[in-house]
Design a protein around this motif. Structure first.
Motif, PDB file in Angstrom:
ATOM      1  N   ALA A  68      96.696 -11.915   4.718  1.00 23.04           N
ATOM      2  CA  ALA A  68      96.681 -12.361   3.315  1.00 23.04           C
ATOM      3  C   ALA A  68      95.441 -13.205   3.073  1.00 23.04           C
ATOM      4  CB  ALA A  68      97.934 -13.179   3.013  1.00 23.04           C
ATOM      5  N   THR A  69      94.732 -12.903   1.995  1.00 25.62           N
ATOM      6  CA  THR A  69      93.567 -13.711   1.644  1.00 25.62           C
ATOM      7  C   THR A  69      94.019 -14.858   0.761  1.00 25.62           C
ATOM      8  OG1 THR A  69      93.101 -12.347  -0.275  1.00 25.62           O
ATOM      9  CG2 THR A  69      91.972 -11.769   1.780  1.00 25.62           C
ATOM     10  N   ALA A 100      86.929  -6.375  -3.814  1.00 25.03           N
ATOM     11  CA  ALA A 100      86.841  -5.816  -5.162  1.00 25.03           C
ATOM     12  C   ALA A 100      85.429  -5.325  -5.451  1.00 25.03           C
ATOM     13  CB  ALA A 100      87.257  -6.864  -6.192  1.00 25.03           C
ATOM     14  N   GLU A 101      84.427  -5.915  -4.790  1.00 24.67           N
ATOM     15  CA  GLU A 101      83.055  -5.498  -4.987  1.00 24.67           C
ATOM     16  C   GLU A 101      82.724  -4.223  -4.218  1.00 24.67           C
ATOM     17  OE1 GLU A 101      81.364 -10.045  -5.409  1.00 24.67           O
ATOM     18  OE2 GLU A 101      80.548  -8.718  -3.893  1.00 24.67           O
ATOM     19  N   LEU A 102      83.518  -3.897  -3.225  1.00 22.81           N
ATOM     20  CA  LEU A 102      83.256  -2.735  -2.396  1.00 22.81           C
ATOM     21  C   LEU A 102      84.158  -1.592  -2.845  1.00 22.81           C
ATOM     22  CD1 LEU A 102      83.184  -4.642   0.997  1.00 22.81           C
ATOM     23  CD2 LEU A 102      81.229  -3.893  -0.339  1.00 22.81           C
ATOM     24  N   SER A 103      83.716  -0.842  -3.840  1.00 18.72           N
ATOM     25  CA  SER A 103      84.569   0.163  -4.443  1.00 18.72           C
ATOM     26  C   SER A 103      84.880   1.318  -3.504  1.00 18.72           C
ATOM     27  CB  SER A 103      83.914   0.698  -5.718  1.00 18.72           C
ATOM     28  OG  SER A 103      82.641   1.231  -5.409  1.00 18.72           O
ATOM     29  N   ASP A 104      84.007   1.568  -2.526  1.00 19.24           N
ATOM     30  CA  ASP A 104      84.251   2.702  -1.642  1.00 19.24           C
ATOM     31  C   ASP A 104      85.166   2.358  -0.475  1.00 19.24           C
ATOM     32  OD1 ASP A 104      82.295   1.006  -0.688  1.00 19.24           O
ATOM     33  OD2 ASP A 104      81.268   2.585   0.449  1.00 19.24           O
ATOM     34  N   VAL A 138      95.200 -13.729  -5.503  1.00 19.19           N
ATOM     35  CA  VAL A 138      93.787 -14.066  -5.441  1.00 19.19           C
ATOM     36  C   VAL A 138      93.402 -14.855  -6.684  1.00 19.19           C
ATOM     37  CG1 VAL A 138      91.449 -13.133  -5.377  1.00 19.19           C
ATOM     38  CG2 VAL A 138      93.262 -12.019  -4.094  1.00 19.19           C
ATOM     39  N   ARG A 139      92.732 -16.007  -6.473  1.00 17.26           N
ATOM     40  CA  ARG A 139      92.229 -16.807  -7.583  1.00 17.26           C
ATOM     41  C   ARG A 139      90.762 -16.493  -7.760  1.00 17.26           C
ATOM     42  NH1 ARG A 139      93.037 -22.968  -6.994  1.00 17.26           N
ATOM     43  NH2 ARG A 139      92.214 -22.902  -9.095  1.00 17.26           N
ATOM     44  N   GLN A 147      90.830 -25.462  -4.541  1.00 17.58           N
ATOM     45  CA  GLN A 147      91.610 -24.592  -3.672  1.00 17.58           C
ATOM     46  C   GLN A 147      91.816 -25.362  -2.375  1.00 17.58           C
ATOM     47  OE1 GLN A 147      92.850 -21.499  -4.309  1.00 17.58           O
ATOM     48  NE2 GLN A 147      93.825 -21.437  -2.317  1.00 17.58           N
ATOM     49  N   LEU A 148      93.061 -25.471  -1.948  1.00 16.21           N
ATOM     50  CA  LEU A 148      93.401 -26.166  -0.715  1.00 16.21           C
ATOM     51  C   LEU A 148      93.899 -25.144   0.299  1.00 16.21           C
ATOM     52  CD1 LEU A 148      95.390 -29.105  -2.316  1.00 16.21           C
ATOM     53  CD2 LEU A 148      93.060 -29.192  -1.431  1.00 16.21           C
ATOM     54  N   LEU A 149      93.377 -25.233   1.498  1.00 19.70           N
ATOM     55  CA  LEU A 149      93.804 -24.355   2.584  1.00 19.70           C
ATOM     56  C   LEU A 149      94.115 -25.222   3.797  1.00 19.70           C
ATOM     57  CD1 LEU A 149      90.916 -21.742   2.301  1.00 19.70           C
ATOM     58  CD2 LEU A 149      93.231 -21.458   1.466  1.00 19.70           C
TER      59      LEU A 149
END
Length: 198
Positions: free
Chosen positions: A118-119, A126-130, A142-143, A156-158
């Motif tokens: 999980a990200t 999303a930028e890598l369409s292929d 996803v934020r 954002q807290l991780l």
């Protein structure tokens, strides 16, 4: 690897780095060797070996050219390439040297850490369409923060319970291991200019 970069738009760049194929000899020797032979056959080889990179990004190319060769040799890439060749041809000599050191043996479990499914903050996929990925089970939403200019910083807290990271939409933030500050940060909601990425 556009997904690892902090700069936006890296997925639009099309750059081939021959040394990456040399590093791939450790994981896919036959495919990497064929790729290196193809790069040499296409004229991307100079006096000291394959050049640093071949740039196919249209926005950076001179008119009428389909590629631009970066005619340089970076010492650290040459060194990594030599280590990759030694890995393949001499049965992992440097890896065995490190693995025999007791101090290194104490940290080998870290090398087995798996990438989370999980990200948490931003997905570059999303930028890598292929590229198509399939996930099963629960996924963290996803934020996407579109502007660093907000009246109050968005954060954002991780954390995994021991290591903590906080980053704001303007790039301010900090990281902490247990109670020890790894990076410094001061709270400032007007400037938000303290942190690693400011």
């Amino acid at each position: 690897m556009p997904g690892l970069g902090l700069k936006r738009g890296l997925a639009d760049d099309v750059v081939i780095a021959p040394y990456a194929s040399t590093l791939a000899l450790m994981v896919a020797p036959e495919e990497a060797c064929l790729n290196l032979q193809r790069l040499a056959a296409e004229g991307f080889e100079g006096q000291f070996g394959l050049y640093e990179a071949i740039d196919y990004t249209p926005s950076r190319l001179p008119r009428g050219q389909s590629s631009a060769v970066v005619r340089s040799y970076m010492a650290h890439h040459e060194g990594m390439s030599l280590l990759s060749l030694a890995y393949l041809l001499l049965d992992r000599p440097m890896q065995k040297r490190f693995e025999s050191d007791p101090l290194f043996q104490a940290t080998t479990l870290l090398l087995q850490e798996r990438i989370p499914k999980a990200t948490a903050f931003y997905s570059h996929t999303a930028e890598l369409s292929d590229v198509q990925t399939t996930t099963s089970g629960w996924e963290t939403p996803v934020r996407r923060l579109s502007s660093p200019h907000t009246p109050i910083p968005e954060v954002q807290l991780l954390s995994n319970g021991r290591y903590h990271v906080m980053i704001t939409n303007a790039g301010g933030g900090y990281s902490r291991w247990k109670d020890m500050a790894v990076t410094r940060w001061r709270e400032d909601s007007t400037c938000d200019n303290w942190g690693t990425f400011c």
